[in-house]
Scaffold this motif. Sequence first.
Motif, PDB file in Angstrom:
ATOM      1  N   LEU A   1       0.957  -1.090   0.176  1.00  0.00           N
ATOM      2  CA  LEU A   1      -0.189   0.303   0.099  1.00  0.00           C
ATOM      3  C   LEU A   1       0.932   1.462  -0.096  1.00  0.00           C
ATOM      4  CD1 LEU A   1      -2.657  -0.945   2.547  1.00  0.00           C
ATOM      5  CD2 LEU A   1      -3.468  -0.611  -0.072  1.00  0.00           C
ATOM      6  N   GLU A   2       1.668   1.657   1.108  1.00  0.00           N
ATOM      7  CA  GLU A   2       2.833   2.392   0.989  1.00  0.00           C
ATOM      8  C   GLU A   2       3.746   2.852  -0.717  1.00  0.00           C
ATOM      9  OE1 GLU A   2       4.750   1.663   5.095  1.00  0.00           O
ATOM     10  OE2 GLU A   2       4.239   3.506   5.873  1.00  0.00           O
ATOM     11  N   ARG A   3       3.678   2.072  -1.182  1.00  0.00           N
ATOM     12  CA  ARG A   3       4.026   1.864  -2.324  1.00  0.00           C
ATOM     13  C   ARG A   3       3.671   2.647  -3.527  1.00  0.00           C
ATOM     14  NH1 ARG A   3       8.269  -2.824  -3.680  1.00  0.00           N
ATOM     15  NH2 ARG A   3       8.729  -2.075  -5.277  1.00  0.00           N
ATOM     16  N   HIS A   4       2.432   1.952  -3.423  1.00  0.00           N
ATOM     17  CA  HIS A   4       1.151   2.328  -4.112  1.00  0.00           C
ATOM     18  C   HIS A   4       0.608   4.111  -4.648  1.00  0.00           C
ATOM     19  CE1 HIS A   4      -2.273   1.991  -7.074  1.00  0.00           C
ATOM     20  NE2 HIS A   4      -3.081   2.664  -6.357  1.00  0.00           N
ATOM     21  N   HIS A   5       0.429   4.281  -5.617  1.00  0.00           N
ATOM     22  CA  HIS A   5       0.220   5.698  -6.373  1.00  0.00           C
ATOM     23  C   HIS A   5      -1.152   6.447  -5.733  1.00  0.00           C
ATOM     24  CE1 HIS A   5       1.292   9.055  -9.094  1.00  0.00           C
ATOM     25  NE2 HIS A   5       0.295   8.759  -9.571  1.00  0.00           N
ATOM     26  N   PHE A   6      -1.929   5.849  -5.927  1.00  0.00           N
ATOM     27  CA  PHE A   6      -3.117   6.148  -5.553  1.00  0.00           C
ATOM     28  C   PHE A   6      -4.102   7.682  -5.766  1.00  0.00           C
ATOM     29  CE2 PHE A   6      -2.318   4.022  -1.490  1.00  0.00           C
ATOM     30  CZ  PHE A   6      -3.131   3.342  -1.476  1.00  0.00           C
ATOM     31  N   PRO A   7      -4.212   6.975  -7.278  1.00  0.00           N
ATOM     32  CA  PRO A   7      -4.943   7.697  -7.561  1.00  0.00           C
ATOM     33  C   PRO A   7      -6.374   8.422  -7.442  1.00  0.00           C
ATOM     34  CG  PRO A   7      -4.709   6.509  -9.354  1.00  0.00           C
ATOM     35  CD  PRO A   7      -3.823   5.949  -8.225  1.00  0.00           C
ATOM     36  N   GLY A   8      -6.884   7.734  -6.578  1.00  0.00           N
ATOM     37  CA  GLY A   8      -7.924   7.782  -6.557  1.00  0.00           C
ATOM     38  C   GLY A   8      -8.356   8.502  -4.841  1.00  0.00           C
ATOM     39  N   ASN A   9      -7.026   9.011  -4.464  1.00  0.00           N
ATOM     40  CA  ASN A   9      -6.570   9.133  -2.801  1.00  0.00           C
ATOM     41  C   ASN A   9      -7.171   8.478  -1.487  1.00  0.00           C
ATOM     42  OD1 ASN A   9      -5.477  11.505  -3.710  1.00  0.00           O
ATOM     43  ND2 ASN A   9      -6.637  11.900  -4.914  1.00  0.00           N
ATOM     44  N   VAL A  10      -7.962   9.180  -0.962  1.00  0.00           N
ATOM     45  CA  VAL A  10      -8.361   8.949   0.397  1.00  0.00           C
ATOM     46  C   VAL A  10      -9.253   7.126   0.461  1.00  0.00           C
ATOM     47  CG1 VAL A  10      -9.230   8.910   3.036  1.00  0.00           C
ATOM     48  CG2 VAL A  10      -6.811  10.084   1.864  1.00  0.00           C
ATOM     49  N   ARG A  11      -9.421   8.132  -0.873  1.00  0.00           N
ATOM     50  CA  ARG A  11     -11.354   6.955  -1.264  1.00  0.00           C
ATOM     51  C   ARG A  11     -11.063   5.698  -2.000  1.00  0.00           C
ATOM     52  NH1 ARG A  11     -14.627  10.287  -4.882  1.00  0.00           N
ATOM     53  NH2 ARG A  11     -15.434  11.792  -3.472  1.00  0.00           N
ATOM     54  N   GLU A  12      -9.752   5.830  -1.815  1.00  0.00           N
ATOM     55  CA  GLU A  12      -9.501   4.439  -3.182  1.00  0.00           C
ATOM     56  C   GLU A  12      -8.645   3.871  -1.976  1.00  0.00           C
ATOM     57  OE1 GLU A  12      -5.801   3.273  -6.537  1.00  0.00           O
ATOM     58  OE2 GLU A  12      -6.155   5.240  -5.872  1.00  0.00           O
ATOM     59  N   LEU A  13      -8.243   4.400  -1.070  1.00  0.00           N
ATOM     60  CA  LEU A  13      -7.334   3.419  -0.286  1.00  0.00           C
ATOM     61  C   LEU A  13      -8.558   2.869   0.930  1.00  0.00           C
ATOM     62  CD1 LEU A  13      -5.974   2.302   1.721  1.00  0.00           C
ATOM     63  CD2 LEU A  13      -5.549   4.870   2.923  1.00  0.00           C
ATOM     64  N   GLU A  14      -9.747   3.331   0.096  1.00  0.00           N
ATOM     65  CA  GLU A  14     -10.980   2.789   1.546  1.00  0.00           C
ATOM     66  C   GLU A  14     -11.581   1.688   0.793  1.00  0.00           C
ATOM     67  OE1 GLU A  14     -14.963   3.859   5.055  1.00  0.00           O
ATOM     68  OE2 GLU A  14     -13.810   5.697   3.204  1.00  0.00           O
ATOM     69  N   ASN A  15     -11.419   1.713  -0.316  1.00  0.00           N
ATOM     70  CA  ASN A  15     -11.800   0.912  -1.459  1.00  0.00           C
ATOM     71  C   ASN A  15     -11.657  -0.405  -0.869  1.00  0.00           C
ATOM     72  OD1 ASN A  15     -12.711  -0.538  -4.116  1.00  0.00           O
ATOM     73  ND2 ASN A  15     -13.810   1.024  -3.980  1.00  0.00           N
ATOM     74  N   ILE A  16      -9.808   0.072  -1.037  1.00  0.00           N
ATOM     75  CA  ILE A  16      -9.537  -1.144  -1.521  1.00  0.00           C
ATOM     76  C   ILE A  16      -8.928  -2.186  -0.751  1.00  0.00           C
ATOM     77  CG2 ILE A  16      -6.205  -1.442  -1.723  1.00  0.00           C
ATOM     78  CD1 ILE A  16      -5.633   0.499  -3.837  1.00  0.00           C
ATOM     79  N   LEU A  17      -9.379  -1.394   1.051  1.00  0.00           N
ATOM     80  CA  LEU A  17      -9.296  -2.233   2.438  1.00  0.00           C
ATOM     81  C   LEU A  17     -10.880  -2.181   2.337  1.00  0.00           C
ATOM     82  CD1 LEU A  17      -7.712   0.805   4.278  1.00  0.00           C
ATOM     83  CD2 LEU A  17      -6.752  -2.213   3.698  1.00  0.00           C
ATOM     84  N   GLU A  18     -11.600  -2.103   1.893  1.00  0.00           N
ATOM     85  CA  GLU A  18     -13.524  -3.841   2.024  1.00  0.00           C
ATOM     86  C   GLU A  18     -13.081  -4.875   1.604  1.00  0.00           C
ATOM     87  OE1 GLU A  18     -16.332  -0.837   0.605  1.00  0.00           O
ATOM     88  OE2 GLU A  18     -16.198   0.090   2.613  1.00  0.00           O
ATOM     89  N   ARG A  19     -12.855  -3.882   0.328  1.00  0.00           N
ATOM     90  CA  ARG A  19     -12.173  -5.310  -0.641  1.00  0.00           C
ATOM     91  C   ARG A  19     -11.505  -6.401   0.139  1.00  0.00           C
ATOM     92  NH1 ARG A  19     -11.627  -2.109  -5.175  1.00  0.00           N
ATOM     93  NH2 ARG A  19      -9.296  -2.541  -5.058  1.00  0.00           N
ATOM     94  N   ALA A  20      -9.943  -5.897   0.452  1.00  0.00           N
ATOM     95  CA  ALA A  20      -8.905  -6.777   1.294  1.00  0.00           C
ATOM     96  C   ALA A  20      -9.349  -7.347   2.307  1.00  0.00           C
ATOM     97  CB  ALA A  20      -7.884  -6.113   1.848  1.00  0.00           C
ATOM     98  N   ALA A  21     -10.848  -6.803   3.242  1.00  0.00           N
ATOM     99  CA  ALA A  21     -10.531  -7.376   4.484  1.00  0.00           C
ATOM    100  C   ALA A  21     -11.852  -8.356   4.146  1.00  0.00           C
ATOM    101  CB  ALA A  21     -11.627  -5.835   5.082  1.00  0.00           C
TER     102      ALA A  21
END
Length: 479
Positions: free
Chosen positions: A356-376
């Motif tokens: 996650l820390e190496r990811h570029h996150f073009p979708g910013n905080v909202r993208e991080l939350e989306n990724i974590l929802e799927r991962a959880a």
Amino acid sequence: MSIKHVLVVDDEPDICELLEITLARMGLEATSTGALQPARDLLETGSFDLCLTDMRLPDGDGLDLVRHIQAARPELPVAVITAHGSVDTAVQALKLGAFDFVSKPVDLKQLRELIDSALRMESTSPAPAASDTHPSAGKPPVDPESPLLGESGPMQQLRATIRKLARSQAPVFIAGESGSGKELVAREIHRLGPRADRPFVPVNCGAIPAELMESEFFGHRKGAFTGATQDHAGLFQAAEGGTLFLDEVADLPLAMQVKLLRAIQERAIKPVGGSREMPVDVRILSATHHDLERAVREGRFRQDLYYRLNVIELRVPPLRERDGDIPRLAAEMLQRISEQWGLEARRLAPDAMELLERHHFPGNVRELENILERAATLAEGPTIHASNVDLPASTPAPEDTGERRSPAQGNPPPELEERQTPPSVRYDDVGLDDHLADQERQAIETALHQTGGNRTAAARLLGLSFRQLRYRLKKLGIE
């Protein structure tokens, strides 16, 4: 409780008398003077809670006094009294740090509301922490109630700027990429200001049909059009005394931009079908992920409205500039996700955190939350490993980008930028989370169609467990 003391600066005796009477009826003490230099002397020797100053003074103008107060007494709110129609002068005063303005002839109701708001700042402002008074104490204090998490330099600066902007009534334009948290910033400006106990009304300007926009903003009278069976209060009235947040303001049609400009300048609205304007007291905050200056150049956004909304511009940093903030954000999000979905508490393994820390996150905080929802959901146990983290293929994999880019490193070469944002996915037009949700919905609906609606078979076809498919169906609202 001590009586509040107001300094009145105006060279017209009748205006001073009117203001003194108004203040006395509000239970406030007033001291009046008619020139700039005596006002400066009084500020040095006296204790005041508010300053009201005319713009035209015999030995200077109100802007000089605003500058002086900002330099010598920045904690003191100052409001200016302007000639009718002098909106440009009022905007200049707001840019210099004035709390608010009122136009001549003075509307007493509006004046009382302004005074009340200015004096409420003392009770709503957070108490200074040790590091406010002792710079050597280290980092600026973090408000425990603030939803803006992170200890990176850009976030510390953002929170400090928000505290300053909350003390003013100036319109603020919040610029930032999609998913960076612009509405959270607007809510913080409202929460820390004197309007905190009044409504905060957010509106997505792009979500209102053009034919209903005037009625939604300004309200309408019964019988104004077919279907108007009763009076309707618009968004401005709903936000009375509070804050109106215009999100995606760049999506406003030009015809509505004209009406909005007048409402902001005159501080009054006329409901559809109404015969007269109604005064309104709202603070305007606005935001968009589009380039508003470019929209002005291309004729899609009125320049005069742009300058009224953009009295002060506040930039929200993208997640890729917030070095070190991802662990705190991820932990908070996983806790919320686990509680919301009734899951066992989730945590990130070191390999997942590194990914996650190496990811570029073009979708910013909202993208991080989306990724974590799927991962959880994908994780079979409480620990989320890198294999559970599904990063979008539309952004570069860690091995393609190396270290996460910091702001100091500048923009990537054109060829890398092209890999990050391929033509098929334009992040300035479609939010990343919306794009991914559409793809996920299409894949699930296709699988359900192929299996005749059999969810167990559809889950097997998609390579998911039944529980994972059920989660996605609920999240995406698929019946």
